[in-house]
Scaffold this motif. Structure first.
Motif, PDB file in Angstrom:
ATOM      1  N   GLY A 107       0.878  -1.175   0.008  1.00 20.60           N
ATOM      2  CA  GLY A 107      -0.022  -0.005  -0.102  1.00 20.60           C
ATOM      3  C   GLY A 107       0.758   1.399   0.080  1.00 20.60           C
ATOM      4  N   LEU A 108       0.606   1.958   1.096  1.00 22.24           N
ATOM      5  CA  LEU A 108       1.325   3.583   0.983  1.00 22.24           C
ATOM      6  C   LEU A 108       2.989   3.387   1.215  1.00 22.24           C
ATOM      7  CD1 LEU A 108       0.859   6.456   1.029  1.00 22.24           C
ATOM      8  CD2 LEU A 108       0.660   6.290   3.621  1.00 22.24           C
ATOM      9  N   PRO A 109       3.543   3.955   0.262  1.00 21.41           N
ATOM     10  CA  PRO A 109       5.009   3.678   0.513  1.00 21.41           C
ATOM     11  C   PRO A 109       5.500   4.283   1.658  1.00 21.41           C
ATOM     12  CG  PRO A 109       4.755   5.410  -0.866  1.00 21.41           C
ATOM     13  CD  PRO A 109       3.203   4.830  -0.705  1.00 21.41           C
ATOM     14  N   GLY A 110       6.427   3.631   2.576  1.00 21.12           N
ATOM     15  CA  GLY A 110       6.845   4.190   3.855  1.00 21.12           C
ATOM     16  C   GLY A 110       6.021   3.495   4.957  1.00 21.12           C
ATOM     17  N   PRO A 111       6.436   3.546   6.424  1.00 19.97           N
ATOM     18  CA  PRO A 111       5.866   3.051   7.371  1.00 19.97           C
ATOM     19  C   PRO A 111       4.056   3.514   7.449  1.00 19.97           C
ATOM     20  CG  PRO A 111       7.832   4.069   8.159  1.00 19.97           C
ATOM     21  CD  PRO A 111       7.615   4.357   6.612  1.00 19.97           C
ATOM     22  N   THR A 112       3.411   2.609   8.063  1.00 18.63           N
ATOM     23  CA  THR A 112       2.119   2.917   8.167  1.00 18.63           C
ATOM     24  C   THR A 112       2.038   4.144   8.978  1.00 18.63           C
ATOM     25  OG1 THR A 112       1.670   0.510   8.049  1.00 18.63           O
ATOM     26  CG2 THR A 112      -0.067   2.049   9.201  1.00 18.63           C
ATOM     27  N   PRO A 113       1.000   5.016   8.623  1.00 24.02           N
ATOM     28  CA  PRO A 113       0.850   6.214   9.557  1.00 24.02           C
ATOM     29  C   PRO A 113       0.605   5.952  11.052  1.00 24.02           C
ATOM     30  CG  PRO A 113      -0.502   6.380   7.617  1.00 24.02           C
ATOM     31  CD  PRO A 113      -0.042   4.898   7.574  1.00 24.02           C
ATOM     32  N   PHE A 114       1.197   6.952  11.939  1.00 21.87           N
ATOM     33  CA  PHE A 114       0.855   6.744  13.327  1.00 21.87           C
ATOM     34  C   PHE A 114      -0.447   6.554  13.808  1.00 21.87           C
ATOM     35  CE2 PHE A 114       5.059   8.442  12.696  1.00 21.87           C
ATOM     36  CZ  PHE A 114       5.652   7.903  13.593  1.00 21.87           C
ATOM     37  N   VAL A 115      -0.837   5.829  14.836  1.00 27.05           N
ATOM     38  CA  VAL A 115      -1.886   5.706  15.283  1.00 27.05           C
ATOM     39  C   VAL A 115      -2.407   6.926  16.124  1.00 27.05           C
ATOM     40  CG1 VAL A 115      -3.619   4.326  16.906  1.00 27.05           C
ATOM     41  CG2 VAL A 115      -1.885   2.889  15.463  1.00 27.05           C
ATOM     42  N   PRO A 116      -3.636   7.550  15.711  1.00 27.95           N
ATOM     43  CA  PRO A 116      -3.794   8.785  16.424  1.00 27.95           C
ATOM     44  C   PRO A 116      -4.244   8.429  17.958  1.00 27.95           C
ATOM     45  CG  PRO A 116      -5.588   7.818  14.922  1.00 27.95           C
ATOM     46  CD  PRO A 116      -4.501   7.069  14.639  1.00 27.95           C
ATOM     47  N   ARG A 117      -4.021   9.574  18.560  1.00 29.48           N
ATOM     48  CA  ARG A 117      -4.455   9.465  19.741  1.00 29.48           C
ATOM     49  C   ARG A 117      -5.302  10.599  20.128  1.00 29.48           C
ATOM     50  NH1 ARG A 117       1.320   9.331  20.712  1.00 29.48           N
ATOM     51  NH2 ARG A 117       1.194  11.496  21.414  1.00 29.48           N
ATOM     52  N   PRO A 118      -6.323  10.383  21.282  1.00 27.05           N
ATOM     53  CA  PRO A 118      -7.502  11.502  21.381  1.00 27.05           C
ATOM     54  C   PRO A 118      -6.503  12.892  21.762  1.00 27.05           C
ATOM     55  CG  PRO A 118      -8.032   9.435  22.626  1.00 27.05           C
ATOM     56  CD  PRO A 118      -6.459   9.241  21.987  1.00 27.05           C
ATOM     57  N   SER A 119      -7.209  13.965  21.402  1.00 27.82           N
ATOM     58  CA  SER A 119      -6.660  15.277  21.536  1.00 27.82           C
ATOM     59  C   SER A 119      -5.068  15.313  21.193  1.00 27.82           C
ATOM     60  CB  SER A 119      -7.096  15.618  22.846  1.00 27.82           C
ATOM     61  OG  SER A 119      -8.308  15.813  23.065  1.00 27.82           O
ATOM     62  N   HIS A 120      -4.780  14.690  20.024  1.00 25.39           N
ATOM     63  CA  HIS A 120      -3.337  14.573  19.905  1.00 25.39           C
ATOM     64  C   HIS A 120      -2.519  15.909  19.750  1.00 25.39           C
ATOM     65  CE1 HIS A 120       0.432  12.201  18.516  1.00 25.39           C
ATOM     66  NE2 HIS A 120       0.495  13.310  17.566  1.00 25.39           N
ATOM     67  N   TYR A 121      -3.302  16.963  19.219  1.00 28.87           N
ATOM     68  CA  TYR A 121      -2.565  18.143  18.918  1.00 28.87           C
ATOM     69  C   TYR A 121      -2.187  18.760  20.545  1.00 28.87           C
ATOM     70  CZ  TYR A 121      -6.835  20.644  20.668  1.00 28.87           C
ATOM     71  OH  TYR A 121      -7.760  21.154  21.208  1.00 28.87           O
ATOM     72  N   GLN A 127       4.046   1.824 -10.235  1.00 31.21           N
ATOM     73  CA  GLN A 127       3.189   2.333  -9.627  1.00 31.21           C
ATOM     74  C   GLN A 127       3.077   3.904  -9.533  1.00 31.21           C
ATOM     75  OE1 GLN A 127       4.100   0.321  -6.000  1.00 31.21           O
ATOM     76  NE2 GLN A 127       2.291  -0.995  -5.937  1.00 31.21           N
ATOM     77  N   VAL A 128       4.346   4.351  -9.745  1.00 35.64           N
ATOM     78  CA  VAL A 128       4.559   5.953  -9.711  1.00 35.64           C
ATOM     79  C   VAL A 128       3.902   6.498 -10.941  1.00 35.64           C
ATOM     80  CG1 VAL A 128       6.261   7.977  -9.726  1.00 35.64           C
ATOM     81  CG2 VAL A 128       6.188   6.163  -7.790  1.00 35.64           C
ATOM     82  N   SER A 129       4.501   5.755 -12.108  1.00 29.60           N
ATOM     83  CA  SER A 129       4.112   6.042 -13.359  1.00 29.60           C
ATOM     84  C   SER A 129       2.565   6.157 -13.534  1.00 29.60           C
ATOM     85  CB  SER A 129       4.543   5.293 -14.458  1.00 29.60           C
ATOM     86  OG  SER A 129       6.147   5.318 -14.530  1.00 29.60           O
ATOM     87  N   GLU A 130       1.848   4.965 -13.018  1.00 28.61           N
ATOM     88  CA  GLU A 130       0.237   4.952 -12.921  1.00 28.61           C
ATOM     89  C   GLU A 130      -0.173   6.055 -12.334  1.00 28.61           C
ATOM     90  OE1 GLU A 130      -1.987   2.667 -14.464  1.00 28.61           O
ATOM     91  OE2 GLU A 130      -0.028   3.018 -15.723  1.00 28.61           O
ATOM     92  N   ALA A 131       0.253   6.493 -11.171  1.00 31.27           N
ATOM     93  CA  ALA A 131      -0.265   7.640 -10.314  1.00 31.27           C
ATOM     94  C   ALA A 131      -0.261   8.841 -11.157  1.00 31.27           C
ATOM     95  CB  ALA A 131       0.581   7.915  -9.048  1.00 31.27           C
ATOM     96  N   TYR A 132       0.924   9.236 -11.958  1.00 32.16           N
ATOM     97  CA  TYR A 132       1.086  10.109 -12.852  1.00 32.16           C
ATOM     98  C   TYR A 132       0.033  10.325 -13.813  1.00 32.16           C
ATOM     99  CZ  TYR A 132       2.859  11.916 -17.237  1.00 32.16           C
ATOM    100  OH  TYR A 132       2.871  12.911 -18.490  1.00 32.16           O
ATOM    101  N   LEU A 143       3.631   9.163  -3.971  1.00 31.44           N
ATOM    102  CA  LEU A 143       2.622   8.846  -3.092  1.00 31.44           C
ATOM    103  C   LEU A 143       1.690   7.947  -3.490  1.00 31.44           C
ATOM    104  CD1 LEU A 143       1.583  12.326  -1.231  1.00 31.44           C
ATOM    105  CD2 LEU A 143       2.997  10.641  -0.348  1.00 31.44           C
ATOM    106  N   MET A 144       1.977   7.423  -4.815  1.00 30.04           N
ATOM    107  CA  MET A 144       1.038   6.495  -5.459  1.00 30.04           C
ATOM    108  C   MET A 144      -0.378   6.512  -5.423  1.00 30.04           C
ATOM    109  SD  MET A 144       4.022   3.416  -4.822  1.00 30.04           S
ATOM    110  CE  MET A 144       5.622   3.728  -4.895  1.00 30.04           C
ATOM    111  N   GLY A 145      -1.066   7.693  -4.920  1.00 30.23           N
ATOM    112  CA  GLY A 145      -2.413   7.792  -5.258  1.00 30.23           C
ATOM    113  C   GLY A 145      -2.863   8.088  -3.898  1.00 30.23           C
TER     114      GLY A 145
END
Length: 223
Positions: free
Chosen positions: A43-57, A166-171, A198-200
């Motif tokens: 799927g998405l290149p790179g590590p999986t996005p961080f798991v959100p925490r409540p009121s993370h900001y 995959q990058v070419s297809e995203a383009y 980001l491949m889409g």
């Protein structure tokens, strides 16, 4: 590679190598030496996005992001980073255009560096008003930095034919959505851009303080 794929001879936008790179690399404007390629995952290149925490900001005392761009699930703003920020929408009541002119972080910063494990480039955000980076500055900087053309050397750092495809297809999908509309031919001729790496996966999820970094370095979340 399909014959329709094009690259620029050099980058138009200049940003430093990503702070998370495992080894040093040359300036993004140079074609001498490869850049660090994205880590390959399903799927998405790179590590999986961080798991959100409540009121993370508000989870770190030394800094928090404006609610409009704080890392929420779901985010307050509906934004596809491959499109101009004028396309942003929201389902939440009470969101005012005034908020986009407010400081992107607290405490305010005169410049921010946004990093993401999904790209080998950092996004540098400057304060357009000369005093502090606004929410609008962050959104515009993300869009403009991802519009930068990819050089042949940068494309080759992808390594495998699968990733290149995959990058070419995203383009291809990106310019094909403009078929029959103004700008289609130009978008096709200008070739692969950083956003295609980001491949889409182009949904903006927000920013959060980067762990172990200074207060002006923030994590950019995309899914």
């Amino acid at each position: 590679m399909p014959g329709r794929v094009r690259w620029s001879a050099a980058n138009i936008f200049h940003s430093p190598p990503p702070p998370l790179a495992s080894s040093s690399s040359s300036s993004a404007a140079s074609s001498d030496g490869p850049l660090t390629p994205p880590v390959v995952h399903t799927g998405l290149p790179g590590p999986t996005p961080f798991v959100p925490r409540p009121s993370h900001y508000a989870s770190r005392t030394i800094g928090r992001a404006h609610p409009l761009i704080a890392f929420y699930t779901p985010p307050l703003l509906n934004y596809d980073v491959s499109l101009h920020p004028s396309s942003i929408s929201t389902h939440y009541r009470g969101v005012s255009t005034v908020g986009f002119l407010e400081s992107a972080t607290y405490p305010p910063e005169t410049a921010l560096t946004l990093i993401t494990p999904h790209l080998p480039w950092a996004v540098i955000v400057a304060a357009a008003n000369g005093c502090y980076v606004t929410v609008s500055d962050v959104l515009n900087a993300v869009y403009c930095s991802l519009r930068v053309n990819v050089t042949t050397v940068e494309f080759l750092t992808l390594g495998t034919n699968k990733l290149k495809h995959q990058v070419s297809e995203a383009y291809r999908r990106r310019y094909e959505r403009l078929r029959g509309h103004r700008g289609y031919r130009e978008e096709k001729q200008l070739g692969i851009r950083r956003v295609d790496f980001l491949m889409g996966y182009t949904k903006f999820k927000g920013i959060s303080p980067a762990s172990g970094r200074s207060s002006d370095v923030w994590q950019l979340h995309i899914s």
